[in-house]
Design a protein around this motif. Structure first.
Motif: not given
Length: 398
Positions: A338-349, A356-372
């Motif tokens: 899973l690769e995502l671009t997201a804002s570190p807001t409460f709604s996005h997180l 992630i919690a609902n993907c039982p076979n998820l192995l790798n996640v990459v998240i590109h943040l629009t700001w810190k």
């Protein structure tokens, strides 16, 4: 004793001579041609000075790659003339049984009749792959013989102009269209019925006008890319591709409506909306306007068809939509990457954690943040091997 020493010396001398021998020249012709196929044709021709064995070898190479950037001089006129004459000469002296691949990359100085002559010659020599990359300011008409070529399997056109064409190539498996203005979008839809074996279709930076219906019905299609093509705002996009494994949809404006049949074979999907769909939020959610609900419905129509994917890439706008459609995140049992671009807001997180919690076979996640990122971030996953946060090109250690 002396005789034995002399024999050993001669044997060692022969071995040293064998090691210094030109092994490349002794390769089988097929393997040698494969190695030379990775070089621009200009450099392949220059190998003729190496030895007698190489003097005419370049005339047999079935892979030709002509690029005018290798003819750079201060005098532009000389560049044009030298490049065009070089292509003419190589094609005239080519004595191989066929031309399997022809790549042409140059500016807008080539007369269309000269280009069409090269294409016709390649077609008569049983060409299997044509890659044409040129900048042309006027509408052009490529020879009809190309669009009915029975031997052609791969066709890549990057023209930055408008063309008129109607494809009917029985063996075509790969088609890439880049920077082309197509006045009638129905011609693109017709491709899939006239090229029944097409497996890979890519359309990037193409202008289709404003089509009302864009229909892709292709049972053999395995890879589909629609990247930055305008304008779909008044279009109904219809997909019927049961064998599709890779789907990349990058668009400025969402289509007016989507009709996508199930994608049971999907493996890798990329969804990115470049345009802005920001609307007023009430209590952290999008408004309930008619237009807002239509956008959510269109996104849902695409997203829910990707439930069997193993790899998924989503943009920041997708996460915005998922804030209001978290029920869609419960149906990805096969997802591993899973690769995502997201804002570190409460709604996005919150969406990311739930996903992630609902993907039982998820192995790798990459998240590109629009700001810190600030504050805590909780992940609940048993199989997850890696989780990477990126801010621009910098990896964040949380």
């Amino acid at each position: 004793m002396e005789v034995e020493i002399a024999n050993e010396y001669e044997e060692a001398k022969k071995q040293r001579a064998g090691k210094s021998r030109d092994r490349l020249s002794n390769l089988h012709v097929t393997l040698l041609h494969h190695i030379l196929s990775f070089l621009p044709t200009k450099y392949v021709v220059q190998t003729s000075v190496l030895s007698k064995r190489w003097r005419h070898e370049w005339t047999q190479i079935p892979y030709l790659d002509f690029d005018d950037t290798f003819f750079l001089l201060h005098n532009t006129q000389k560049i044009n003339t030298r490049f065009l004459d070089f292509v003419d000469l190589v094609l005239m002296l080519h004595h191989g049984p066929s031309i399997e691949k022809l790549c042409l990359s140059f500016g807008n100085y080539c007369h269309i009749y000269r280009l069409n002559a090269w294409i016709r010659y390649a077609v008569t020599r049983g060409i299997r792959e044509l890659d044409l990359n040129m900048l042309y300011e006027r509408s052009i008409k490529l020879p009809r013989i190309l669009f009915n070529c029975e031997s052609l399997e791969v066709l890549k056109l990057s023209l930055n102009t408008s063309i008129k064409f109607s494809l009917s190539i029985p063996r075509l498996k790969t088609l890439h269209l880049t920077g082309i203005r197509i006045l009638d979008a129905n011609l693109v839809s017709q491709i899939f019925s006239d090229c029944p074996h097409l497996e890979e279709f890519k359309m990037k930076n193409c202008n289709l006008g404003k089509p009302k219906i864009f229909n892709i019905t292709a049972h053999a299609l395995k890879s589909l890319t629609i990247d930055s093509c305008v304008d779909f705002s008044e279009c109904n996009l219809k997909l019927s591709t049961p064998s599709l494994k890779r789907f990349s949809y990058i668009t400025f404006i969402m289509a007016q409506d989507y009709s996508i049949e199930n994608l049971p074979s999907i493996v890798n999907a990329v969804i990115k909306f470049i345009g802005s769909y920001h609307r007023e939020r009430m209590n952290g959610r999008y408004d309930a306007s008619v237009e807002g609900q239509k956008l959510l419905d269109r996104f849902s129509e695409i997203f829910e068809k990707l439930c069997d994917a193993k790899a998924l890439t989503l943009c920041n706008q997708c996460i915005d939509f998922l804030v209001d459609e978290q029920d869609l995140l419960q149906h990805f049992p096969n997802l591993e990457y899973l690769e995502l671009t997201a804002s570190p807001t409460f709604s996005h997180l919150d969406v990311i954690s739930y996903f992630i919690a609902n993907c039982p076979n998820l192995l790798n996640v990459v998240i590109h943040l629009t700001w810190k990122i600030f504050g805590g971030f909780y992940i609940n996953s048993r199989k997850l091997r890696s989780l990477a946060f990126w801010e621009g090109r910098v990896k964040l250690n949380l």
